[in-house]
Design a protein around this motif. Structure first.
Motif, PDB file in Angstrom:
ATOM      1  N   GLU B  71     -38.062  48.519   6.359  1.00 24.40           N
ATOM      2  CA  GLU B  71     -38.580  47.170   6.174  1.00 24.40           C
ATOM      3  C   GLU B  71     -37.431  46.175   5.981  1.00 24.40           C
ATOM      4  O   GLU B  71     -37.444  45.078   6.568  1.00 24.40           O
ATOM      5  CB  GLU B  71     -39.525  47.196   4.969  1.00 24.40           C
ATOM      6  N   VAL B  72     -36.427  46.578   5.221  1.00 34.18           N
ATOM      7  CA  VAL B  72     -35.279  45.700   5.007  1.00 34.18           C
ATOM      8  C   VAL B  72     -34.557  45.420   6.315  1.00 34.18           C
ATOM      9  O   VAL B  72     -34.202  44.276   6.622  1.00 34.18           O
ATOM     10  CB  VAL B  72     -34.315  46.343   3.998  1.00 34.18           C
ATOM     11  N   VAL B  73     -34.356  46.483   7.106  1.00 29.97           N
ATOM     12  CA  VAL B  73     -33.597  46.310   8.343  1.00 29.97           C
ATOM     13  C   VAL B  73     -34.324  45.355   9.283  1.00 29.97           C
ATOM     14  O   VAL B  73     -33.737  44.410   9.815  1.00 29.97           O
ATOM     15  CB  VAL B  73     -33.367  47.692   8.985  1.00 29.97           C
ATOM     16  N   VAL B  74     -35.630  45.570   9.458  1.00 28.76           N
ATOM     17  CA  VAL B  74     -36.372  44.698  10.376  1.00 28.76           C
ATOM     18  C   VAL B  74     -36.466  43.285   9.808  1.00 28.76           C
ATOM     19  O   VAL B  74     -36.302  42.292  10.533  1.00 28.76           O
ATOM     20  CB  VAL B  74     -37.759  45.304  10.644  1.00 28.76           C
ATOM     21  N   GLY B  75     -36.703  43.170   8.495  1.00 26.43           N
ATOM     22  CA  GLY B  75     -36.816  41.844   7.890  1.00 26.43           C
ATOM     23  C   GLY B  75     -35.519  41.066   7.989  1.00 26.43           C
ATOM     24  O   GLY B  75     -35.521  39.877   8.339  1.00 26.43           O
ATOM     25  N   LEU B  76     -34.402  41.723   7.711  1.00 23.46           N
ATOM     26  CA  LEU B  76     -33.127  41.012   7.808  1.00 23.46           C
ATOM     27  C   LEU B  76     -32.800  40.672   9.255  1.00 23.46           C
ATOM     28  O   LEU B  76     -32.224  39.612   9.533  1.00 23.46           O
ATOM     29  CB  LEU B  76     -32.008  41.838   7.181  1.00 23.46           C
ATOM     30  N   GLY B  77     -33.206  41.540  10.204  1.00 22.16           N
ATOM     31  CA  GLY B  77     -33.033  41.195  11.613  1.00 22.16           C
ATOM     32  C   GLY B  77     -33.814  39.946  11.977  1.00 22.16           C
ATOM     33  O   GLY B  77     -33.300  39.070  12.687  1.00 22.16           O
ATOM     34  N   LEU B  78     -35.033  39.844  11.457  1.00 18.90           N
ATOM     35  CA  LEU B  78     -35.841  38.638  11.695  1.00 18.90           C
ATOM     36  C   LEU B  78     -35.172  37.416  11.105  1.00 18.90           C
ATOM     37  O   LEU B  78     -35.134  36.345  11.737  1.00 18.90           O
ATOM     38  CB  LEU B  78     -37.222  38.806  11.070  1.00 18.90           C
ATOM     39  N   ILE B  79     -34.615  37.556   9.878  1.00 21.89           N
ATOM     40  CA  ILE B  79     -33.979  36.405   9.233  1.00 21.89           C
ATOM     41  C   ILE B  79     -32.777  35.944  10.042  1.00 21.89           C
ATOM     42  O   ILE B  79     -32.578  34.746  10.260  1.00 21.89           O
ATOM     43  CB  ILE B  79     -33.585  36.767   7.787  1.00 21.89           C
ATOM     44  N   VAL B  80     -31.987  36.913  10.538  1.00 18.46           N
ATOM     45  CA  VAL B  80     -30.824  36.542  11.356  1.00 18.46           C
ATOM     46  C   VAL B  80     -31.284  35.852  12.635  1.00 18.46           C
ATOM     47  O   VAL B  80     -30.698  34.846  13.063  1.00 18.46           O
ATOM     48  CB  VAL B  80     -29.974  37.789  11.644  1.00 18.46           C
ATOM     49  N   ALA B  81     -32.378  36.363  13.247  1.00 20.00           N
ATOM     50  CA  ALA B  81     -32.870  35.733  14.479  1.00 20.00           C
ATOM     51  C   ALA B  81     -33.365  34.315  14.204  1.00 20.00           C
ATOM     52  O   ALA B  81     -33.107  33.393  14.986  1.00 20.00           O
ATOM     53  CB  ALA B  81     -33.990  36.587  15.069  1.00 20.00           C
ATOM     54  N   ILE B  82     -34.068  34.124  13.064  1.00 21.75           N
ATOM     55  CA  ILE B  82     -34.539  32.781  12.703  1.00 21.75           C
ATOM     56  C   ILE B  82     -33.352  31.844  12.491  1.00 21.75           C
ATOM     57  O   ILE B  82     -33.335  30.707  12.950  1.00 21.75           O
ATOM     58  CB  ILE B  82     -35.410  32.860  11.427  1.00 21.75           C
TER      59      ILE B  82
END
Lengths: 189, 99
Positions: B71-82
């Motif tokens: 969950e952390v990996v996907v969430g942080l990937g989303l934050i970087v993409a945003i």
């Protein structure tokens, strides 16, 4: 002695948790979460689960938090707006949280579990050590173990796809470091 | 210490995580609060495992750690993409998908 360790660790865990939600700067929130995770590892040791405590320190406080620190340093702090989409949200939220705590406590303590008021049964010296957990993982829980490894792989690939620079993405800064090997995988912008 | 102390502490930590998700706006802090809630669940799992005197609850806790890492990996990937798209990092502004 055990009570002293428990209360010190409990205060550390609770203080870390409150620090996470109270700090303005996300970087300090991450540091507070590290305090919280170390206190939880101490609690796991009190519950004679050495492997979970070690995994907590190595995996969580070590690897995952380093990832958080990198992303916080990359994205930067930034203040939060005071605008509330729901009026009075900051007043209602603590009431809801207290209600949830009371409800959870009643649900667990009001259950008919007599063993809750004991320290648990006497266990052998090998309870919760890496050998016992490894035997359980590889004998009884082999399928969940393999499924979780596939899930980790999927999450890693998904994160690369999400965070990779796009070739002609809108708003992206063009860079010569753009990874060309991901071109086939990245979704069209 | 009796097991019920651990369970009460676990519900307190879970309620703290819920409070954080309700009052914070930054997606990064919301991810941290999700971590708090998952860890509260982990504490309850390990405490119940000790109560039963059986190591299987600890295996559950290890699997929960794996889920939390994903969950952390996907969430942080989303934050970087945003962040790359220069959108505001504020969950109240990112409401396009809301019906």
């Amino acid at each position: 002695m055990e009570a002293v360790v428990f209360f010190v660790a409990a205060i550390g865990a609770l203080g870390g948790a409150i620090g996470v939600i109270a700090m303005r700067n996300p970087f300090y929130s991450v540091l507070a979460l590290i305090v919280h995770l170390f206190s939880l590892a101490a609690l796991f040791l009190l519950l004679t689960s050495a492997f979970v405590a070690a995994a907590q320190v190595v995996v969580y406080a070590g690897a995952v938090m380093v990832l958080y620190v990198f992303v916080v340093a990359y994205v930067g702090g930034g203040g939060e707006s005071a605008w509330e989409p729901i009026p009075g949200q900051r007043l209602l939220a603590p009431l809801l949280a207290i209600a949830l705590f009371v409800e959870l406590s009643i649900a667990v303590l009001g259950s008919a579990l007599k063993a809750l008021e004991t320290k648990g049964p006497e266990v052998s010296a090998g309870f919760g050590n890496p050998a016992a957990i490894g035997r359980l993982l590889l004998e009884k829980f082999l399928l969940p173990f393999e499924a979780s490894s596939i899930l980790l792989l999927l999450a890693a690939v998904g994160a690369i796809v999400l965070a990779a620079r796009r070739r002609e993405g809108e708003g992206d800064t063009p860079s010569k470091h753009s990874p060309s090997r991901l071109e086939g995988v990245s979704p069209s912008p | 210490m009796n097991i019920e102390w651990y369970i009460v502490l676990s519900s307190l930590l879970f309620a703290t995580g819920v409070l954080g998700i309700l009052i914070r706006r930054s997606p990064m802090v919301i991810l941290l609060c999700l971590e708090l809630m998952l860890n509260a669940g982990n504490l309850a799992l390990v405490a119940f495992s000790r109560m039963v005197g059986n190591g299987q609850g600890q295996v559950f806790a290890v699997i929960v750690m794996v889920i939390a890492a994903c969950e952390v990996v996907v969430g942080l990937g989303l934050i970087v993409a945003i962040f790359r798209r220069r959108l505001p990092l504020n969950v109240d502004d990112l409401r396009e998908l809301r019906g």
